[in-house]
Each structure stands twice: as C-alpha cells, then as structure tokens.
Design a protein around this motif. Structure first.
Motif, PDB file in Angstrom:
ATOM      1  N   GLN A 130      76.100  23.242 -39.136  1.00 11.97           N
ATOM      2  CA  GLN A 130      75.827  24.333 -38.206  1.00 11.97           C
ATOM      3  C   GLN A 130      76.789  25.469 -38.505  1.00 11.97           C
ATOM      4  OE1 GLN A 130      75.908  21.588 -34.587  1.00 11.97           O
ATOM      5  NE2 GLN A 130      74.406  23.114 -33.980  1.00 11.97           N
ATOM      6  N   GLY A 131      76.336  26.458 -39.254  1.00 16.00           N
ATOM      7  CA  GLY A 131      77.215  27.530 -39.704  1.00 16.00           C
ATOM      8  C   GLY A 131      77.366  28.648 -38.716  1.00 16.00           C
ATOM      9  N   VAL A 132      77.906  28.373 -37.550  1.00 17.33           N
ATOM     10  CA  VAL A 132      78.166  29.406 -36.553  1.00 17.33           C
ATOM     11  C   VAL A 132      79.554  29.200 -35.967  1.00 17.33           C
ATOM     12  CG1 VAL A 132      75.741  29.742 -35.931  1.00 17.33           C
ATOM     13  CG2 VAL A 132      77.084  28.042 -34.708  1.00 17.33           C
ATOM     14  N   LEU A 144      78.061  44.424 -31.320  1.00 16.63           N
ATOM     15  CA  LEU A 144      76.620  44.274 -31.147  1.00 16.63           C
ATOM     16  C   LEU A 144      76.050  43.354 -32.218  1.00 16.63           C
ATOM     17  CD1 LEU A 144      75.707  48.038 -30.524  1.00 16.63           C
ATOM     18  CD2 LEU A 144      75.873  46.220 -28.792  1.00 16.63           C
ATOM     19  N   PRO A 145      74.853  42.805 -31.996  1.00 11.90           N
ATOM     20  CA  PRO A 145      74.226  41.967 -33.023  1.00 11.90           C
ATOM     21  C   PRO A 145      74.056  42.697 -34.342  1.00 11.90           C
ATOM     22  CG  PRO A 145      73.108  41.696 -30.925  1.00 11.90           C
ATOM     23  CD  PRO A 145      74.066  42.846 -30.751  1.00 11.90           C
ATOM     24  N   GLU A 146      74.075  41.947 -35.438  1.00 11.97           N
ATOM     25  CA  GLU A 146      73.893  42.408 -36.813  1.00 11.97           C
ATOM     26  C   GLU A 146      75.102  43.159 -37.375  1.00 11.97           C
ATOM     27  OE1 GLU A 146      70.219  44.531 -37.212  1.00 11.97           O
ATOM     28  OE2 GLU A 146      69.033  42.695 -37.058  1.00 11.97           O
ATOM     29  N   MET A 147      76.205  43.160 -36.654  1.00  9.68           N
ATOM     30  CA  MET A 147      77.408  43.776 -37.216  1.00  9.68           C
ATOM     31  C   MET A 147      78.047  42.820 -38.223  1.00  9.68           C
ATOM     32  SD  MET A 147      79.283  45.798 -34.083  1.00  9.68           S
ATOM     33  CE  MET A 147      78.611  47.362 -33.518  1.00  9.68           C
ATOM     34  N   PRO A 148      78.530  43.340 -39.362  1.00  8.85           N
ATOM     35  CA  PRO A 148      79.164  42.495 -40.379  1.00  8.85           C
ATOM     36  C   PRO A 148      80.498  41.926 -39.882  1.00  8.85           C
ATOM     37  CG  PRO A 148      78.546  44.647 -41.271  1.00  8.85           C
ATOM     38  CD  PRO A 148      78.435  44.741 -39.789  1.00  8.85           C
ATOM     39  N   VAL A 149      80.784  40.727 -40.318  1.00  4.70           N
ATOM     40  CA  VAL A 149      82.042  40.061 -39.959  1.00  4.70           C
ATOM     41  C   VAL A 149      82.774  39.699 -41.249  1.00  4.70           C
ATOM     42  CG1 VAL A 149      83.107  38.147 -38.729  1.00  4.70           C
ATOM     43  CG2 VAL A 149      80.983  39.159 -37.865  1.00  4.70           C
ATOM     44  N   LEU A 150      84.033  40.103 -41.341  1.00  6.37           N
ATOM     45  CA  LEU A 150      84.841  39.879 -42.536  1.00  6.37           C
ATOM     46  C   LEU A 150      86.033  38.973 -42.230  1.00  6.37           C
ATOM     47  CD1 LEU A 150      85.056  43.553 -43.898  1.00  6.37           C
ATOM     48  CD2 LEU A 150      83.204  41.879 -44.210  1.00  6.37           C
ATOM     49  N   GLY A 151      86.631  38.474 -43.295  1.00  8.09           N
ATOM     50  CA  GLY A 151      87.830  37.665 -43.167  1.00  8.09           C
ATOM     51  C   GLY A 151      88.722  37.877 -44.367  1.00  8.09           C
ATOM     52  N   GLN A 163      77.575  37.462 -40.036  1.00  8.53           N
ATOM     53  CA  GLN A 163      77.138  38.566 -39.184  1.00  8.53           C
ATOM     54  C   GLN A 163      77.009  38.094 -37.745  1.00  8.53           C
ATOM     55  OE1 GLN A 163      72.815  39.534 -39.211  1.00  8.53           O
ATOM     56  NE2 GLN A 163      72.733  38.237 -41.054  1.00  8.53           N
ATOM     57  N   VAL A 164      77.165  39.052 -36.825  1.00  4.21           N
ATOM     58  CA  VAL A 164      77.000  38.766 -35.401  1.00  4.21           C
ATOM     59  C   VAL A 164      75.517  38.560 -35.102  1.00  4.21           C
ATOM     60  CG1 VAL A 164      77.317  39.647 -33.057  1.00  4.21           C
ATOM     61  CG2 VAL A 164      79.040  40.130 -34.814  1.00  4.21           C
ATOM     62  N   ILE A 165      75.196  37.476 -34.375  1.00  3.29           N
ATOM     63  CA  ILE A 165      73.787  37.226 -34.049  1.00  3.29           C
ATOM     64  C   ILE A 165      73.495  37.279 -32.546  1.00  3.29           C
ATOM     65  CG2 ILE A 165      73.249  35.929 -36.130  1.00  3.29           C
ATOM     66  CD1 ILE A 165      73.694  33.355 -34.544  1.00  3.29           C
ATOM     67  N   SER A 166      74.514  37.118 -31.707  1.00  2.00           N
ATOM     68  CA  SER A 166      74.309  37.268 -30.259  1.00  2.00           C
ATOM     69  C   SER A 166      75.642  37.642 -29.619  1.00  2.00           C
ATOM     70  CB  SER A 166      73.753  35.984 -29.631  1.00  2.00           C
ATOM     71  OG  SER A 166      74.671  34.926 -29.753  1.00  2.00           O
ATOM     72  N   VAL A 167      75.548  38.371 -28.496  1.00  2.00           N
ATOM     73  CA  VAL A 167      76.760  38.908 -27.867  1.00  2.00           C
ATOM     74  C   VAL A 167      76.701  38.751 -26.355  1.00  2.00           C
ATOM     75  CG1 VAL A 167      78.296  40.903 -27.739  1.00  2.00           C
ATOM     76  CG2 VAL A 167      76.761  40.674 -29.675  1.00  2.00           C
ATOM     77  N   GLU A 168      77.840  38.428 -25.773  1.00  2.00           N
ATOM     78  CA  GLU A 168      78.025  38.444 -24.322  1.00  2.00           C
ATOM     79  C   GLU A 168      79.165  39.414 -24.017  1.00  2.00           C
ATOM     80  OE1 GLU A 168      76.104  37.090 -22.188  1.00  2.00           O
ATOM     81  OE2 GLU A 168      74.880  35.936 -23.588  1.00  2.00           O
ATOM     82  N   ASN A 170      82.367  39.074 -23.200  1.00  2.00           N
ATOM     83  CA  ASN A 170      83.691  38.855 -23.783  1.00  2.00           C
ATOM     84  C   ASN A 170      83.698  37.908 -24.978  1.00  2.00           C
ATOM     85  OD1 ASN A 170      85.250  40.481 -21.899  1.00  2.00           O
ATOM     86  ND2 ASN A 170      84.751  38.925 -20.375  1.00  2.00           N
ATOM     87  N   TYR A 171      82.547  37.606 -25.510  1.00  2.00           N
ATOM     88  CA  TYR A 171      82.518  36.786 -26.716  1.00  2.00           C
ATOM     89  C   TYR A 171      81.224  37.041 -27.483  1.00  2.00           C
ATOM     90  CZ  TYR A 171      79.351  33.467 -24.367  1.00  2.00           C
ATOM     91  OH  TYR A 171      78.286  32.889 -23.725  1.00  2.00           O
ATOM     92  N   ALA A 172      81.202  36.567 -28.726  1.00  2.00           N
ATOM     93  CA  ALA A 172      80.021  36.758 -29.574  1.00  2.00           C
ATOM     94  C   ALA A 172      79.859  35.557 -30.496  1.00  2.00           C
ATOM     95  CB  ALA A 172      80.136  38.045 -30.382  1.00  2.00           C
ATOM     96  N   LYS A 173      78.625  35.345 -30.951  1.00  2.00           N
ATOM     97  CA  LYS A 173      78.328  34.260 -31.883  1.00  2.00           C
ATOM     98  C   LYS A 173      78.120  34.862 -33.268  1.00  2.00           C
ATOM     99  CE  LYS A 173      75.655  30.884 -30.584  1.00  2.00           C
ATOM    100  NZ  LYS A 173      74.437  30.087 -30.233  1.00  2.00           N
ATOM    101  N   VAL A 174      78.769  34.229 -34.258  1.00  8.06           N
ATOM    102  CA  VAL A 174      78.714  34.724 -35.631  1.00  8.06           C
ATOM    103  C   VAL A 174      78.015  33.696 -36.512  1.00  8.06           C
ATOM    104  CG1 VAL A 174      80.080  35.417 -37.650  1.00  8.06           C
ATOM    105  CG2 VAL A 174      80.826  36.074 -35.341  1.00  8.06           C
ATOM    106  N   LEU A 175      77.010  34.133 -37.253  1.00  7.50           N
ATOM    107  CA  LEU A 175      76.323  33.286 -38.222  1.00  7.50           C
ATOM    108  C   LEU A 175      77.068  33.378 -39.552  1.00  7.50           C
ATOM    109  CD1 LEU A 175      73.683  31.580 -38.750  1.00  7.50           C
ATOM    110  CD2 LEU A 175      72.729  33.697 -39.706  1.00  7.50           C
ATOM    111  N   LEU A 176      77.523  32.239 -40.056  1.00 10.21           N
ATOM    112  CA  LEU A 176      78.293  32.213 -41.295  1.00 10.21           C
ATOM    113  C   LEU A 176      77.391  32.290 -42.523  1.00 10.21           C
ATOM    114  CD1 LEU A 176      80.871  29.392 -40.402  1.00 10.21           C
ATOM    115  CD2 LEU A 176      81.109  31.862 -40.078  1.00 10.21           C
ATOM    116  N   LEU A 177      77.976  32.714 -43.623  1.00 10.76           N
ATOM    117  CA  LEU A 177      77.234  32.787 -44.885  1.00 10.76           C
ATOM    118  C   LEU A 177      76.635  31.449 -45.291  1.00 10.76           C
ATOM    119  CD1 LEU A 177      79.457  34.933 -47.308  1.00 10.76           C
ATOM    120  CD2 LEU A 177      77.257  35.563 -46.300  1.00 10.76           C
ATOM    121  N   THR A 178      77.314  30.372 -44.937  1.00  5.81           N
ATOM    122  CA  THR A 178      76.907  29.043 -45.386  1.00  5.81           C
ATOM    123  C   THR A 178      75.791  28.422 -44.562  1.00  5.81           C
ATOM    124  OG1 THR A 178      78.750  28.183 -44.075  1.00  5.81           O
ATOM    125  CG2 THR A 178      79.133  28.490 -46.427  1.00  5.81           C
ATOM    126  N   ASP A 179      75.412  29.042 -43.450  1.00  3.16           N
ATOM    127  CA  ASP A 179      74.319  28.494 -42.642  1.00  3.16           C
ATOM    128  C   ASP A 179      72.998  28.643 -43.396  1.00  3.16           C
ATOM    129  OD1 ASP A 179      73.686  27.660 -39.599  1.00  3.16           O
ATOM    130  OD2 ASP A 179      72.045  28.903 -40.392  1.00  3.16           O
TER     131      ASP A 179
END
Length: 278
Positions: A130-132, A144-151, A163-168, A170-179
């Motif tokens: 589960q790559g999130v 916001l959703p679809e924003m790029p996430v770097l490390g 990338q961000v896939i859902s947002v609340e 004070n937190y957000a869910k990020v879909l990892l490259l490996t998913d």
C-alpha cells in the motif's frame, strides 16, 4: 539415648530446685542467699545464651531493614535512570530531525517560487504494497490534490516521493511512486528515451512503454518529463537497475527503476504548491 537425656535433665532440675529450697533462706552477711547464688550460677549460662540469641535476631532484623532500604533506593535510582534515558532519546530524536530539516532547507531554496511546504509523515499502512503515507499538513497550509511531493535523496538533492491524492484540514494523503496505481511520465536523462514510470510495490518501479531499440543502460538516471502537467520537468525519479528482455511483439521492453528517495524510511517531505522551478 534421648530418653536418658530427658531423665538426666529432669533430675538435674529437681536437684537445683531442692538446693534452692534448702539454702534459699540462708544468706551471707552482704548480698544474696546461698540458694539465690546457686540458682544464679545455674541460670546464668542459659540467660547469656538467650541474650546472645536475642542479639543475633536483632542483627538479622537490622540487616533485613537495611536491605529493604537499599532496595527502595535502588528502585528510585532505576526510575531516575529510565527517566534520563527517555530524555536522552528525545534529545537524540530532536537532533536527528534537525539534521534532516537542515538538509531539506537547502532544497527549499531551489523551489522558493513554488511556495514549498514542509510536512512530517505521521502515518503509513502496515502493508508494504500500500504505497500511501499521511502527512501533517493539509488545506490550512494551502495543500491541494495533485500537488507534487518531494523528499531528500542520499545525495542531498530533491527526488520525487509521489503526489497528493486527498486533503483534509490538517493532514493529507500522499500516493507514493511505488504504489501500483501511480504513473508518472518520465525520461531517461542521458538518452532522452521516454516512458511511463509505474509503481511495482515495495521500493521498486517499472519504466514501461520504452521502445525496444531505445538507448537505455543500467545506472541511467530517470527524471520527470513535464509532459503530464503534474510534475515539473527534470525532477529526479530514480536510477535504472535492470533492463528486461523485449516483449513478444518486440515493441517495448520494461525497465526496473529504483526510486531516488528511500520511501520506506522517509519522515519529512516537501509539497510544491506551484510547479515552477527556478
């Protein structure tokens, strides 16, 4: 034998008692009667033994109380040591986090015009497939959703996390490259061969739809193409680690890519609010 001893002791007791009765009334001119003195001689060793026994018991009691006190003191010391170890662990974690944030600070300067937001990873699923991940910044931080996430990569440069896939709030869910549901338009940096980078679980991706005749080698770097209107062009995705044989039709050959960022151990990320690089 024991019976004879008992009889002897009883006889001795009667003799002593008789002497006490006979001489009990006879006194010398100074202190005690002869009976009293005789009784004292007989009973003195017994009294002395009893006194010594009492003294021994007292010593044992004192020793027990001392050990109880020592154990209580040791317990307090153990509690103190545990507290200090916990404080030391907290200080060590703060030191490690500060070092990681310093590394991210260098990356932030490159993306100043993208209004980057630093966020901590606060949750990830148990299953490695589960790559999130969940981060501690959301709508209130402008994410916001679809924003790029770097490390941060081990080379100190920025690498794509996902990338961000859902947002609340004070937190957000990020879909990892490996998913397996992740797909990023990509280029082999050296040869400019183009493909679609798909997640393959754990710490692996597959660069798909690469022409069979394309010039691709192991250790080639793979970067974002910028053609998907999601990730800015030129961000590091990973490195080629294996090239598979061509498919039966001979049109494409899949290529295994290792992500530049260690997604299994990531703790802080950078979210780009606007995808413009200096």
């Amino acid at each position: 034998m024991q019976t004879k001893i008992k009889y002897g002791a009883a006889l001795l007791a009667f003799v002593v008692l008789g002497f006490c009765l006979v001489f009990g009334g006879l006194k010398d001119s100074i202190n005690s009667s002869y009976g009293e003195r005789l009784a004292l001689k007989v009973s003195a060793p017994i009294s002395k033994s009893a006194a010594l026994s009492g003294l021994g018991f007292r010593k044992i009691l004192d020793r027990y109380l001392f050990l109880v006190g020592v154990e209580k003191e040791n317990e307090k010391l153990r509690e103190r040591v545990a507290f200090l170890e916990a404080e030391l662990a907290k200080a060590k974690e703060s030191q490690l986090e500060l070092a990681r944030l310093k590394g991210l600070a260098k990356i932030l300067k490159k993306f100043e015009t993208s209004s980057p937001v630093v966020a901590r990873v606060i949750g990830r699923p148990i299953s490695s497939w589960q790559g999130v991940v969940i981060i501690d910044q959301g709508l209130d931080a402008g994410i916001l959703p679809e924003m790029p996430v770097l490390g941060k990569t081990r080379f100190g440069e920025a690498g794509v996390v996902g990338q961000v896939i859902s947002v609340e709030k004070n937190y957000a869910k990020v879909l990892l490259l490996t998913d397996p549901s992740s797909a990023v338009d990509a280029l082999v940096q050296r040869s400019r061969a183009r493909g679609l980078l798909r997640g393959a679980g754990k710490n692996k991706c597959i660069l798909d739809y690469v022409a069979a005749e394309a010039d691709v080698r192991e250790n080639d770097l793979v970067v974002t193409s910028g053609f998907d209107a999601l990730f800015p062009k030129g961000l590091l995705l990973g490195k080629v680690v294996r090239i598979y044989p061509g498919r039966s039709k001979g049109l494409f050959r899949p290529i295994e890519v290792k992500p530049a960022v260690n997604l299994q151990k990531i703790e802080e990320v950078i979210v780009l609010q606007r995808v413009k690089i200096k």
